[in-house]
Every structure is written in C-alpha cells, then in structure tokens.
Design a protein around this motif. Sequence first.
Motif, PDB file in Angstrom:
ATOM      1  N   GLU A  95      -9.643  54.039 -20.106  1.00  0.00           N
ATOM      2  CA  GLU A  95      -9.267  52.635 -20.046  1.00  0.00           C
ATOM      3  C   GLU A  95      -8.225  52.338 -21.114  1.00  0.00           C
ATOM      4  O   GLU A  95      -8.369  52.726 -22.269  1.00  0.00           O
ATOM      5  CB  GLU A  95     -10.491  51.748 -20.275  1.00  0.00           C
ATOM      6  N   LEU A  96      -7.194  51.613 -20.694  1.00  0.00           N
ATOM      7  CA  LEU A  96      -6.158  51.195 -21.631  1.00  0.00           C
ATOM      8  C   LEU A  96      -5.975  49.684 -21.487  1.00  0.00           C
ATOM      9  O   LEU A  96      -5.940  49.155 -20.380  1.00  0.00           O
ATOM     10  CB  LEU A  96      -4.838  51.919 -21.305  1.00  0.00           C
ATOM     11  N   GLU A  97      -5.896  49.002 -22.613  1.00  0.00           N
ATOM     12  CA  GLU A  97      -5.736  47.544 -22.602  1.00  0.00           C
ATOM     13  C   GLU A  97      -4.485  47.177 -23.390  1.00  0.00           C
ATOM     14  O   GLU A  97      -4.304  47.621 -24.521  1.00  0.00           O
ATOM     15  CB  GLU A  97      -6.974  46.886 -23.205  1.00  0.00           C
ATOM     16  N   ILE A  98      -3.620  46.372 -22.749  1.00  0.00           N
ATOM     17  CA  ILE A  98      -2.365  45.962 -23.386  1.00  0.00           C
ATOM     18  C   ILE A  98      -2.256  44.447 -23.295  1.00  0.00           C
ATOM     19  O   ILE A  98      -2.425  43.866 -22.218  1.00  0.00           O
ATOM     20  CB  ILE A  98      -1.148  46.627 -22.704  1.00  0.00           C
ATOM     21  N   PHE A  99      -1.965  43.815 -24.431  1.00  0.00           N
ATOM     22  CA  PHE A  99      -1.837  42.362 -24.461  1.00  0.00           C
ATOM     23  C   PHE A  99      -0.405  42.014 -24.854  1.00  0.00           C
ATOM     24  O   PHE A  99       0.082  42.444 -25.912  1.00  0.00           O
ATOM     25  CB  PHE A  99      -2.831  41.768 -25.467  1.00  0.00           C
ATOM     26  N   THR A 100       0.279  41.257 -23.988  1.00  0.00           N
ATOM     27  CA  THR A 100       1.676  40.903 -24.228  1.00  0.00           C
ATOM     28  C   THR A 100       1.902  39.426 -23.935  1.00  0.00           C
ATOM     29  O   THR A 100       1.069  38.753 -23.337  1.00  0.00           O
ATOM     30  CB  THR A 100       2.620  41.725 -23.333  1.00  0.00           C
ATOM     31  N   THR A 101       3.060  38.941 -24.352  1.00  0.00           N
ATOM     32  CA  THR A 101       3.522  37.607 -23.958  1.00  0.00           C
ATOM     33  C   THR A 101       4.927  37.718 -23.397  1.00  0.00           C
ATOM     34  O   THR A 101       5.703  38.622 -23.765  1.00  0.00           O
ATOM     35  CB  THR A 101       3.529  36.625 -25.147  1.00  0.00           C
ATOM     36  N   CYS A 102       5.238  36.790 -22.470  1.00  0.00           N
ATOM     37  CA  CYS A 102       6.580  36.702 -21.905  1.00  0.00           C
ATOM     38  C   CYS A 102       6.957  35.233 -21.807  1.00  0.00           C
ATOM     39  O   CYS A 102       6.124  34.347 -22.025  1.00  0.00           O
ATOM     40  CB  CYS A 102       6.670  37.395 -20.544  1.00  0.00           C
ATOM     41  N   TYR A 103       8.202  34.948 -21.445  1.00  0.00           N
ATOM     42  CA  TYR A 103       8.752  33.602 -21.601  1.00  0.00           C
ATOM     43  C   TYR A 103       9.397  33.136 -20.286  1.00  0.00           C
ATOM     44  O   TYR A 103      10.624  33.171 -20.144  1.00  0.00           O
ATOM     45  CB  TYR A 103       9.755  33.599 -22.759  1.00  0.00           C
ATOM     46  N   PRO A 104       8.587  32.678 -19.351  1.00  0.00           N
ATOM     47  CA  PRO A 104       9.091  32.382 -17.996  1.00  0.00           C
ATOM     48  C   PRO A 104      10.207  31.351 -17.947  1.00  0.00           C
ATOM     49  O   PRO A 104      11.156  31.501 -17.166  1.00  0.00           O
ATOM     50  CB  PRO A 104       7.840  31.873 -17.269  1.00  0.00           C
ATOM     51  N   GLU A 105      10.138  30.286 -18.736  1.00  0.00           N
ATOM     52  CA  GLU A 105      11.147  29.236 -18.597  1.00  0.00           C
ATOM     53  C   GLU A 105      12.515  29.663 -19.120  1.00  0.00           C
ATOM     54  O   GLU A 105      13.520  29.033 -18.806  1.00  0.00           O
ATOM     55  CB  GLU A 105      10.684  27.959 -19.305  1.00  0.00           C
ATOM     56  N   LYS A 106      12.586  30.742 -19.880  1.00  0.00           N
ATOM     57  CA  LYS A 106      13.870  31.263 -20.357  1.00  0.00           C
ATOM     58  C   LYS A 106      14.425  32.361 -19.448  1.00  0.00           C
ATOM     59  O   LYS A 106      15.510  32.877 -19.693  1.00  0.00           O
ATOM     60  CB  LYS A 106      13.721  31.822 -21.783  1.00  0.00           C
ATOM     61  N   PHE A 114       9.050  33.956 -13.613  1.00  0.00           N
ATOM     62  CA  PHE A 114      10.051  32.941 -13.924  1.00  0.00           C
ATOM     63  C   PHE A 114       9.604  31.586 -13.390  1.00  0.00           C
ATOM     64  O   PHE A 114       8.636  31.479 -12.633  1.00  0.00           O
ATOM     65  CB  PHE A 114      11.417  33.325 -13.351  1.00  0.00           C
ATOM     66  N   MET A 115      10.340  30.549 -13.790  1.00  0.00           N
ATOM     67  CA  MET A 115      10.039  29.185 -13.360  1.00  0.00           C
ATOM     68  C   MET A 115      11.089  28.725 -12.349  1.00  0.00           C
ATOM     69  O   MET A 115      12.269  29.039 -12.473  1.00  0.00           O
ATOM     70  CB  MET A 115      10.041  28.219 -14.555  1.00  0.00           C
ATOM     71  N   SER A 116      10.618  27.958 -11.368  1.00  0.00           N
ATOM     72  CA  SER A 116      11.515  27.311 -10.409  1.00  0.00           C
ATOM     73  C   SER A 116      10.940  25.944 -10.093  1.00  0.00           C
ATOM     74  O   SER A 116       9.824  25.854  -9.577  1.00  0.00           O
ATOM     75  CB  SER A 116      11.636  28.147  -9.126  1.00  0.00           C
ATOM     76  N   GLY A 117      11.687  24.895 -10.436  1.00  0.00           N
ATOM     77  CA  GLY A 117      11.214  23.545 -10.172  1.00  0.00           C
ATOM     78  C   GLY A 117       9.895  23.225 -10.846  1.00  0.00           C
ATOM     79  O   GLY A 117       9.096  22.459 -10.325  1.00  0.00           O
ATOM     80  N   GLY A 118       9.651  23.839 -11.996  1.00  0.00           N
ATOM     81  CA  GLY A 118       8.416  23.588 -12.725  1.00  0.00           C
ATOM     82  C   GLY A 118       7.243  24.438 -12.293  1.00  0.00           C
ATOM     83  O   GLY A 118       6.148  24.325 -12.857  1.00  0.00           O
ATOM     84  N   ASP A 119       7.416  25.316 -11.303  1.00  0.00           N
ATOM     85  CA  ASP A 119       6.347  26.188 -10.814  1.00  0.00           C
ATOM     86  C   ASP A 119       6.609  27.639 -11.227  1.00  0.00           C
ATOM     87  O   ASP A 119       7.746  28.030 -11.503  1.00  0.00           O
ATOM     88  CB  ASP A 119       6.245  26.103  -9.291  1.00  0.00           C
ATOM     89  N   PHE A 120       5.548  28.459 -11.225  1.00  0.00           N
ATOM     90  CA  PHE A 120       5.653  29.878 -11.564  1.00  0.00           C
ATOM     91  C   PHE A 120       5.858  30.711 -10.294  1.00  0.00           C
ATOM     92  O   PHE A 120       5.159  30.504  -9.290  1.00  0.00           O
ATOM     93  CB  PHE A 120       4.369  30.372 -12.242  1.00  0.00           C
ATOM     94  N   PHE A 121       6.772  31.673 -10.390  1.00  0.00           N
ATOM     95  CA  PHE A 121       6.984  32.642  -9.308  1.00  0.00           C
ATOM     96  C   PHE A 121       7.260  34.012  -9.939  1.00  0.00           C
ATOM     97  O   PHE A 121       7.584  34.109 -11.128  1.00  0.00           O
ATOM     98  CB  PHE A 121       8.177  32.249  -8.433  1.00  0.00           C
ATOM     99  N   THR A 122       7.139  35.041  -9.135  1.00  0.00           N
ATOM    100  CA  THR A 122       7.502  36.389  -9.586  1.00  0.00           C
ATOM    101  C   THR A 122       8.464  37.037  -8.605  1.00  0.00           C
ATOM    102  O   THR A 122       8.494  36.704  -7.420  1.00  0.00           O
ATOM    103  CB  THR A 122       6.264  37.300  -9.706  1.00  0.00           C
ATOM    104  N   GLN A 123       9.238  37.973  -9.129  1.00  0.00           N
ATOM    105  CA  GLN A 123       9.999  38.910  -8.302  1.00  0.00           C
ATOM    106  C   GLN A 123       9.973  40.239  -9.044  1.00  0.00           C
ATOM    107  O   GLN A 123      10.504  40.349 -10.148  1.00  0.00           O
ATOM    108  CB  GLN A 123      11.435  38.444  -8.072  1.00  0.00           C
ATOM    109  N   CYS A 124       9.360  41.243  -8.434  1.00  0.00           N
ATOM    110  CA  CYS A 124       9.157  42.512  -9.136  1.00  0.00           C
ATOM    111  C   CYS A 124       9.944  43.678  -8.561  1.00  0.00           C
ATOM    112  O   CYS A 124      10.029  44.720  -9.210  1.00  0.00           O
ATOM    113  CB  CYS A 124       7.664  42.854  -9.173  1.00  0.00           C
TER     114      CYS A 124
END
Length: 922
Positions: A95-106, A114-124
Amino acid sequence: MREGQPAVTRRLDYAPPAFWIDSVELTFDLDPAKTRVLNRMRLRRNPDVPAQPLRLDGDELNLSRVMLAGQACSFRMDGETLVLENLPEGTTPFELEIFTTCYPEKNSKLMGLFMSGGDFFTQCEAEGFRRITYFLDRPDVMATYTVTLRADKARYPVLLSNGNLTDAGELPEGRHFATWHDPHKKPSYLFALVAGQLVAREQRIATRSGSEHLLQVYVRPGDLDKTEHAMNSLIHSVLWDEARFGLPLDLERFMVVATSDFNAGAMENKGLNIFNTKYVLAKPATATDGDYDAIESVIGHEYFHNWTGNRVTCRDWFQLSLKEGLTVFRDQEFSQDLAGTPSARAVKRIQDVINLRAAQFPEDAGPMAHPVRPDEYLEISNFYTTTIYEKGAEVVRMYQTLVGREGFCKGMDLYFQRHDGQAVTCDDFAQAMADANPDSDLARLLPQFKRWYSQAGTPVVKAEGRYDGAARSYTLTLSQSCPATPGQPQKAPFVIPLRMGLVGPDGRDLPLQLEHWQHAVEGSHTVVLTEAQTTLTFISVDAEPVPSLLRGFSAPVELDCDYSSAQLLHLLAHDSDPFNRWEAGQQLGLRKAIELLAHAGDVPTRPLNDAYVAALRAVLRHPTLDAAFKELVLTLPGEDYIAEQLDVVDPQRIHAVCDAMERQLAADLRDDWQWACEQNEHTGAYTPDPVSAGRRALAGLALHMLCLAARDSGDTVWPGKAYQRAKDAGNMTDRLNALSALLYSGHELAGRALERFYRLFKDEPLALDKWFSLQARAPDRGGNVLPQVRELMKHPDFSLRNPNRARSVVFSYCHGNPAAFHRRDAAGYVYWADRVLELDTLNPQVAARLARAMDAWARLAEPYRSAAREAIARVAAQANLSNDVREVVTRALAETGAPTAGPADAEARTAPTPDTPDEAHP
C-alpha cells in the motif's frame, strides 16, 4: 540528447511498467483555490521487469506526504517525477499513500482538474491525471477505482465520478460526500470527476439483454431544454451498438456532462463522458442542422469508446488509432445507419470524405505528416490528428471492405474475446480481423496491409484505360505510388481495395468480366491492388465505357485518371455510384480552377464553359435526386482543396478564381436558383431529419447564389428576402444561411442583420460563437477582415481563455479564411505569431493547433513564403515555448518547400489532360 533539449518518445523504446497498480482509492476535498487529494494505491512489482525504483509522474503538484504501509516513506524528486526506492521486494502487493494539493481555478491549460463556470471538471487524456496526483500515468497500467468526493453542498450539490454510485451523505459544516466505484479496470486517462451546480435530463432504458440502465445528461441550469437531441442520440447509440456488434452497456448508469471550457469535443471517461457544450446543447432556435448531426455523431463516438477504447485500450499512445480510428469508423457507420435511405447514406459518406480531404490530405503532404501509428513524438497532444482519427477510420473501413460486413463483426467478436480488459496494439486488432476471416484477402495480405499503419502520406493511384473495339475488350492499367514524407523517402506498395464499375454510353453499368473469369458480374467489383502496377483486361465489352473508379471512396488515396472532360460530364450525369457522380463534378470544377491559375493576367469574368454550366443545371433541376446531394454537387471545390493540388500557392489568386467561377454560376443559373429556393425554403415544423436538412441546405445555397448574383446586377429583391429571413427565420439553419448570404455578397444589409443577430443571441454562447466566426471568415474586401478580427477580440463577449471563443475568432481567421489571412503586407502572419505566443502561456494545446495554420507555408508563392517563414522563426525563437508548440514550428521550419514562383507560375502537381479547346475544361 543535448542538455535542455526536449525528450523525444519513440515507439520502439516501449518497455512494460516496472510496477502494476491493482486498485486506487481517491479522496478529494474540493476547493477552487486549493483542492486536497488523498491517493491510496495498491501496487506490486512487475515480475517480468528487472527491479528498479518506482517513478511516478506529476505536473504542477504540491506534495505533502508519502506513506508506505502506513509509515512515512523516504522519496526524492527528479524534476516533476516522484521517485521511491527501498520498496518491498518480490511480487507481494503493498500500500502506498500520497497526499497532494492542486489549484483548479488557476488551471488555464484545462488539463487535469480545472474550473469552468464555477464548477469542477477533469480532462486526463493523454497525460492530465499527473496534474491531479502522482501516478504511473500511462495507458497500459489499468486499475479499479473507488473515488470519494467531498465539497460544500450549496456550491457543489452534484458530485460525479466514474462507475456506480455506492454511497452518499451529509458532512459537518454544510458539506456532503459521494462515493463512486468503477468495477472495470481502466487506465488513468479515463478517470473523471465533475462537481457543481448542474441539472439532469434522465431516461431509463431496457437493453436487448433485458437489463435496465439510467441515462443522464447533465448541464447547467437553464440549458435543460437543449438536451433532448443529445439524450435521443445517446439512446440510439446504446441500442445500435448492442444490435450491430452485440456490445451492451456494462454499468448501472451512463452519464454525459457538458462544459463550456474544453480543449476538445468530448472525452470518453468510463461511464462519465465530459463534453464540450457544442456537442450537447441544441434546439432549433440556436443550433443548425450541422450542429444536430455533430451532436449525434460525437455522442455516439464517445459512447462507442466504452468498448473500443475503454474495455480494450491502448498499450501506449503510439497505438492511439487503435481506439480512435476504430471508433470514428463506428460513429460513421452509426450515422449512416440512422440516416436510413441509400441517398442519405451516400451524402454522409461524401461529407466524411470532404472532411478527410480538407484536413487529413494536407496533413499527409505537410511537415506534420505521420503514419496512422506514429514512430515518435515530442508532445503526444500534437498527435490527436486527422491522420489518427479520420485516416485511421478509413483503414478500419478497408478491413470491412476486404472481409465484408459479417466478417468484420466476426473480427470484432474475436478481438473482444481475446483482449477484453487489456491494453493492446494495432497489431492485435489486425490479427484478430485476419484470424476471424482465414480465407479472406486480408488474411493472405496482412503483413502488407499493415503498411497503412507504418507508412505516412497519401498514396496516388494512376489509371489509364484503352478500349479495343475489334477485340471487344477494355484494358485498365493501375499503378500506385506514394510521395516522400519526412523520414520516409521511399514507400512500399500498399494494399488498396479499389471498387469500380464501367459506365456504358447509355449511362448504365456494364457487366464486368475479366479475361480469367467464367462469368460476368453486375454493377461494381472490388479490385485489390498490391503491386506497383496492375493491368486488368475486361472482355465482352460492346462499346467504349467510362471507368468509374474508387466508388464509395473505397480507399484513402488520390485518383489520377486520364479522364476527358466529356467523360467526367458523362459520369456526372449517369454514374450509379453517388460518390463518383459528385466527384466528377468536383474534378470538372477543379480542372477549370487549375487552368485559370496556370495563366497570368486578370481572371476572366466568365471562366466556365456552357457544357459544365448546363450539366450543373441538369443536376439542380433533376426530378429525383435528393436536395442534400444536389447541394453537394452544386458546391464548387473550396480554396484549400484547390491549393492542395498546386506546387506553388497564391491564396489571393485562388480566391479570385473561385470568386469568378461562383459569380458566373450564380448569374447563369439565376432562374434555376430562384426555382430551387422557392421549392425548398419551406420545410414546415423543424426537424433535423436528412430530407428536411437537405432541403434547407439547398435553399441556403440557392439564397447565397441569388444574393451573389444581385451583387453584380444591382437587384435588391433577394438581398431583401435574405434580410427578412435573417430576422424572422424559425430555426438557426435558415437564419444563419440568410445572414451568411448577405455577409458574403457584401450587401449593406449585412451589418444590420449582424446587429440584430447579436441582440437576439447575446446570452447564447454557442450562437454567439457563430456570430463571431461569420465575421472572421467574411470575404476580405480591401483588407478589412483583419482589422475587424482585432476589434472582435476587444468585444466584451470575447475571451481567449475559452477555447470555443478563441476558435470562433482566431482560428476562423487563420485557418478558415485563407485570402484574408495570407496578406501581402504579412500582417496576418504577425497576428498569427502574436496569438500563438499569447495562447501558449494560457493553453499550449490550443496554441499548438493554431500554430498548424502555417503547415503549408513552404508551398506559398512570394512574397507570402518569406514572410511566413519569418513569422514561424519568430515563434520558434521564443524562450520557454511549450513542447506542444515547439514541435509544430520546428517541424514546419524543417520543411524545404517548393521553389518560389509568382502567381503566373502556379502549376498543378498533376496537370489535366486537354481535349479540344472548347471541350477541354468546363
């Protein structure tokens, strides 16, 4: 590799991963400024790979901690890569555990979260998951995912991820959570989450197997009335895939979500497709017939990926066409099957070929030419191309041509039987098709057929026919070649299925009998070309025929046939194959354009001969041909298509030639255009069915021609009618056709119509995109378009950060308006370079696509050529350029190009064969 030089990824360097990831548990605490991501993975070493450290991809992440089996774990960073050593030996899972932060509105790149119109979306896809958490971000690492989303309930009441909803509930401080589990293993590029203020249209359906499923289309509040067509398209997709290929929906629910900020058209994330609003939202007042068609096609495409891309995915990104080419073919077949009538199916096929020739053939002839399965790349996002998609689909279509529709289904069955749940290669698909059809030409020719995957460029098939009246025989000599492309100067012969027929003097197909056949066949026959040259002799031919070659566009090749103009006119009037009937008209128009371009001096005001005009009048007045087919035949070859046939290109002169041809056709057929407009302008209550859409298309072309004729005659009646239609039309198709007719003809009423359009649709983003695009694509009269484009960019409704809006203005000008873009003062190129550099700081993927507007610079005549090269070099010289843009401009500058020449020296790559002075060209 020199220090600081971007790394090139090569297909032959593929190696399996050193570790497998069996399961992933992700927990998101969603916040626009700082989203926290807890990633718990269960990994094991790959026993087939020598022991080595675990290297996890990351991009713009803030790493807080790494834990192994619940204990703090040492690590090091190698650039953006997280490296872990001293991991458990052997194949025991850990088991491996990784804790990170990211900055969707930037996140202006719109990759990752990322953010679009105040909502969260992803594209991977392709490499966006590494912008969410550290991971083995490659398609051959497949895992099961459990995802928990936590967020403020008032701001983000809807929480979605892949698979099935397993739990949901309230949390303290006005927050809530939802847990989703996807039972099917998938690569990280198929991960998705959505959170926001959304509403859904829902429909429960029962499939053939008797199972029930919930279908949902999520949009922002206020857009729900525009989702009926998307839902109907999704229902049709589910039912069609099960009926045609026996492939059922494999989840309890299937979700489509629309966002206005998206780099692409849509994304096939498992069970949670995320779409550009352009391919979801439609109602008659705001969407055209083309929009309705595109929604049906793209909804189908992304759903069909559920099996061809998700259940069986790519081993590596070089195999991208394994899923994309196959799925484009499937969505084309879907749209043709839904079209219903043979004529509507033919129209769809012609439209697909028009798109292929407009985008993929130039790509094959330019600096970004690459095989359907590329050998190397600097940035994978640059290889989401028409070669991968549309040419890839044509390769898949050739499988079906060689083994038949039933044989193709057998091949698909075997493909899934062997590879369901695996990450595989194009070779695996090819082998399944051949093994399922052991007695076919494909099985016999498979190694040679696979050259379509490894050789770039568009093959040319040259055809020469000779009739022997005394022997009652017709001999057809067919030879194939393929131009050199970057890194591939020599090409071996392809396998080319060439569907053909012989058209007799009375216009009917002649029976076909080769000299070694015992019996003749009626209609069409597919000849499989494998050699550099092949000679066919048909016997018992009682009269000299006209060969009808490449029927249905049976292979993605260019046909070079020594047709006389009289023979092309005969095919235009009589060919039983709709594609070749349309093609004959295109070739007649193309020949005239090339003839005019080859001579210096002013372009004549009446360049078309009477025979060609009469032939087009006959098509327009034909009592049984469908309106949609007539519209395609009556549309002259486009400026870009003409340019592709030339070694030296003067965009201004090409525009002048096209304008003269079109204006004559408008004037000479004025009464016929009026008749066509009046016959087809009233289609009743709006429906996007093929017959009604075809009538609107023909009425729109007729109105365009009538306004163009009025420009020369001074008539005010039809421009006035166009203005009324632009004001009062009951659907967007008719409104936009009328507005376009006024704008293209340069009538003074165009300005008033544009103002009225804006007032009506200023709150409808997709309609407003049309408003912007029309102006950026307008004819350039006195160099007025570029200043107008600059003003549009200052408009309060314009934002370069929104890909749709950027495409509506910047791309419409640079990619879609060649005469306005290629200015003698080079101002268009300066504008292009400025926008590429500006976009590159915001969204490198969009910038790279804009950069490709200069792919064909090396074939430009002077003074365009030198100015274009200077602009490209200016972009390439910039420091901190993204890999996306750098790859495009570097390859463009490597292009040597054709010798420079003035407009009078422009010549066709394959000159037409003249007949008599009057009969030679239309």
